[in-house]
Design a protein around this motif. Sequence first.
Motif, mmCIF file in Angstrom:
data_model
loop_
_atom_site.group_PDB
_atom_site.id
_atom_site.type_symbol
_atom_site.label_atom_id
_atom_site.label_comp_id
_atom_site.label_asym_id
_atom_site.label_seq_id
_atom_site.Cartn_x
_atom_site.Cartn_y
_atom_site.Cartn_z
ATOM 1 N N ASN A 12 0.811 -1.285 0.022
ATOM 2 C CA ASN A 12 -0.053 0.157 0.188
ATOM 3 C C ASN A 12 0.789 1.424 0.058
ATOM 4 O O ASN A 12 2.100 1.225 0.518
ATOM 5 C CB ASN A 12 -0.852 0.162 1.078
ATOM 6 N N SER A 13 0.283 2.357 -0.580
ATOM 7 C CA SER A 13 0.923 3.733 -0.466
ATOM 8 C C SER A 13 0.713 4.307 0.878
ATOM 9 O O SER A 13 0.105 5.506 0.708
ATOM 10 C CB SER A 13 0.694 4.507 -1.617
ATOM 11 N N ILE A 53 -15.369 14.777 -0.648
ATOM 12 C CA ILE A 53 -15.557 13.835 -1.868
ATOM 13 C C ILE A 53 -15.443 14.732 -3.290
ATOM 14 O O ILE A 53 -14.720 14.519 -4.157
ATOM 15 C CB ILE A 53 -17.044 13.370 -1.909
ATOM 16 N N GLU A 54 -15.882 15.860 -3.096
ATOM 17 C CA GLU A 54 -15.996 16.750 -4.303
ATOM 18 C C GLU A 54 -14.647 17.592 -4.770
ATOM 19 O O GLU A 54 -14.376 17.689 -5.760
ATOM 20 C CB GLU A 54 -16.994 17.883 -4.102
ATOM 21 N N ASP A 55 -13.774 17.676 -3.681
ATOM 22 C CA ASP A 55 -12.410 18.238 -3.926
ATOM 23 C C ASP A 55 -11.437 17.288 -4.066
ATOM 24 O O ASP A 55 -10.299 17.481 -4.306
ATOM 25 C CB ASP A 55 -12.170 19.281 -2.725
ATOM 26 N N GLY A 56 -11.826 16.154 -4.060
ATOM 27 C CA GLY A 56 -10.651 14.922 -4.183
ATOM 28 C C GLY A 56 -9.876 14.274 -3.177
ATOM 29 O O GLY A 56 -9.272 13.406 -3.325
ATOM 30 N N THR A 57 -9.940 14.983 -2.058
ATOM 31 C CA THR A 57 -9.580 14.389 -0.560
ATOM 32 C C THR A 57 -9.780 13.091 -0.400
ATOM 33 O O THR A 57 -9.051 12.147 -0.141
ATOM 34 C CB THR A 57 -9.725 15.561 0.291
ATOM 35 N N TYR A 58 -11.270 12.860 -0.458
ATOM 36 C CA TYR A 58 -11.596 11.587 -0.262
ATOM 37 C C TYR A 58 -11.243 10.436 -1.030
ATOM 38 O O TYR A 58 -10.666 9.434 -0.739
ATOM 39 C CB TYR A 58 -13.211 11.536 -0.300
ATOM 40 N N LYS A 59 -11.148 10.848 -2.362
ATOM 41 C CA LYS A 59 -10.635 9.759 -3.320
ATOM 42 C C LYS A 59 -9.292 9.385 -2.956
ATOM 43 O O LYS A 59 -8.731 8.320 -2.944
ATOM 44 C CB LYS A 59 -10.582 10.232 -4.506
ATOM 45 N N LYS A 60 -8.222 10.552 -2.476
ATOM 46 C CA LYS A 60 -6.802 10.086 -2.313
ATOM 47 C C LYS A 60 -6.909 9.319 -1.096
ATOM 48 O O LYS A 60 -6.016 8.317 -1.031
ATOM 49 C CB LYS A 60 -6.237 11.542 -2.064
ATOM 50 N N ILE A 61 -7.693 9.515 -0.185
ATOM 51 C CA ILE A 61 -7.481 8.815 0.932
ATOM 52 C C ILE A 61 -7.972 7.231 0.976
ATOM 53 O O ILE A 61 -7.260 6.453 1.222
ATOM 54 C CB ILE A 61 -8.704 9.585 2.279
ATOM 55 N N LEU A 62 -9.031 6.968 0.094
ATOM 56 C CA LEU A 62 -9.301 5.586 -0.281
ATOM 57 C C LEU A 62 -8.311 4.871 -1.051
ATOM 58 O O LEU A 62 -7.953 3.819 -0.753
ATOM 59 C CB LEU A 62 -10.617 5.684 -0.832
ATOM 60 N N GLU A 63 -7.699 5.618 -1.954
ATOM 61 C CA GLU A 63 -6.611 5.088 -2.748
ATOM 62 C C GLU A 63 -5.444 4.775 -1.934
ATOM 63 O O GLU A 63 -4.900 3.608 -2.270
ATOM 64 C CB GLU A 63 -6.296 5.902 -3.835
ATOM 65 N N LYS A 64 -5.190 5.606 -1.122
ATOM 66 C CA LYS A 64 -4.061 5.394 -0.095
ATOM 67 C C LYS A 64 -4.159 4.056 0.672
ATOM 68 O O LYS A 64 -3.122 3.358 0.697
ATOM 69 C CB LYS A 64 -3.848 6.366 1.024
ATOM 70 N N GLU A 77 -0.317 0.686 14.459
ATOM 71 C CA GLU A 77 0.872 0.399 13.789
ATOM 72 C C GLU A 77 1.982 1.361 14.360
ATOM 73 O O GLU A 77 1.781 2.466 14.429
ATOM 74 C CB GLU A 77 0.715 0.331 12.359
ATOM 75 N N ASN A 78 3.150 0.627 14.896
ATOM 76 C CA ASN A 78 4.150 1.438 15.558
ATOM 77 C C ASN A 78 3.465 2.212 16.631
ATOM 78 O O ASN A 78 3.841 3.619 16.513
ATOM 79 C CB ASN A 78 4.864 2.036 14.439
ATOM 80 N N ASP A 79 2.726 1.709 17.318
ATOM 81 C CA ASP A 79 2.095 2.626 18.432
ATOM 82 C C ASP A 79 1.379 3.788 17.935
ATOM 83 O O ASP A 79 1.164 4.937 18.612
ATOM 84 C CB ASP A 79 3.162 3.336 19.506
ATOM 85 N N LYS A 80 0.868 3.918 16.730
ATOM 86 C CA LYS A 80 0.236 5.016 16.303
ATOM 87 C C LYS A 80 -1.058 4.356 15.376
ATOM 88 O O LYS A 80 -1.184 3.554 14.863
ATOM 89 C CB LYS A 80 0.796 5.833 15.326
ATOM 90 N N VAL A 81 -2.220 5.037 15.859
ATOM 91 C CA VAL A 81 -3.469 4.631 15.258
ATOM 92 C C VAL A 81 -3.468 5.299 13.676
ATOM 93 O O VAL A 81 -3.343 6.502 13.406
ATOM 94 C CB VAL A 81 -4.924 5.173 15.705
ATOM 95 N N VAL A 82 -3.793 4.347 12.496
ATOM 96 C CA VAL A 82 -3.716 4.666 11.323
ATOM 97 C C VAL A 82 -5.082 3.986 10.605
ATOM 98 O O VAL A 82 -5.414 3.093 11.307
ATOM 99 C CB VAL A 82 -2.425 4.271 10.689
ATOM 100 N N GLY A 83 -5.305 4.301 9.489
ATOM 101 C CA GLY A 83 -6.243 3.507 8.603
ATOM 102 C C GLY A 83 -7.212 4.486 7.875
ATOM 103 O O GLY A 83 -7.021 5.880 8.022
ATOM 104 N N MET A 84 -7.942 4.154 7.033
ATOM 105 C CA MET A 84 -8.833 4.895 6.553
ATOM 106 C C MET A 84 -9.737 5.864 6.823
ATOM 107 O O MET A 84 -9.744 6.980 6.583
ATOM 108 C CB MET A 84 -9.706 3.856 5.293
ATOM 109 N N ASP A 85 -10.140 5.123 8.155
ATOM 110 C CA ASP A 85 -11.200 6.060 8.770
ATOM 111 C C ASP A 85 -10.663 7.078 9.554
ATOM 112 O O ASP A 85 -11.083 8.248 9.868
ATOM 113 C CB ASP A 85 -11.885 5.105 9.960
#
Length: 294
Positions: A26-27, A264-275, A70-78
């Motif tokens: 994953n990126s 969603i409209e400014d593209g931030t949402y898409k970048k997060i899901l792709e990540k 991961e590495n003592d830090k909360v990460v993820g899509m949400d």
Amino acid sequence: MALATLAAACGTVQDNPGGGGGAPGNSQSAEIPAAAKDDKLAALLPAEIKADGKILIGQDQSYPPNEFVENDKVVGMDVDLGKAIGQKLGVTVEYQNTAFDGIIAGLASGRYEAAMSSLTINADRLKEVDMVSYFSAGTSGAVLKGNPDKLTLDTLCGKNIAVQKGTVQVEDLEARTAKCKQAGQPDINVQQFQNQTDANLALSSKRVQGMLADSPVVDYALKMTNGQLEQFGQVYDSAPYGLALPKGKGEYAKAVQGAIQALIEDGTYKKILEKWGVQQGAVTKSEVNPAPAG
């Protein structure tokens, strides 16, 4: 085993400007540009949130790739999406880890100001909280590579199946067990785990014959086990995830819905899901309390 390392941690983790951690395939080190504040949406927030400038979010951090430690830090899509919602509303977000089956009760009692933890929108939850849709996921099944027990969704009677407590998959397996009884077949031996990572490990260590979970979670488990697991059957019962909010908070839900729609409209949402490799669950419209399917 790879899944053994995906363990949940406890405590409160504050939103970190540096983004998520890395993982194979994953990126996840990709930087997500900060979302611009929308003053009109920020003005809709409850007074207590405006006053302290933060939103405390309850979640079960054992559900990769949506929320995990991961590495003592909360990460993820949400986690990334929650951070971006906070930026759009001009507040920081903090995440507090808790058991999945206690999240809605904790929100309703005022322990949290929001809940964002892969919560499928359904009629029971809508009775207790408001929910703002932001993603679509279904149920998926996983088995050991090669499907040694030749499982299908119609042949689970008498089998050992892992699932996380409090999820929609528990209800699904209860309904399937009732059909087993009607057909004179043995019950499904449903083994419920507090953490999804423990359900994953039960399967990879051959303590159960199959597992049911949300589709992005199963997809991620398949990637992270380097060929140990495979999907069986097709994704079914797709439904929206909802960011849950306490009822009776004025235009709070409207503010969050507006923030998600703007992302969603400014593209931030898409970048997060792709990540996080979950773009197949993308939605084009966020709604407050959409009618549950079926």
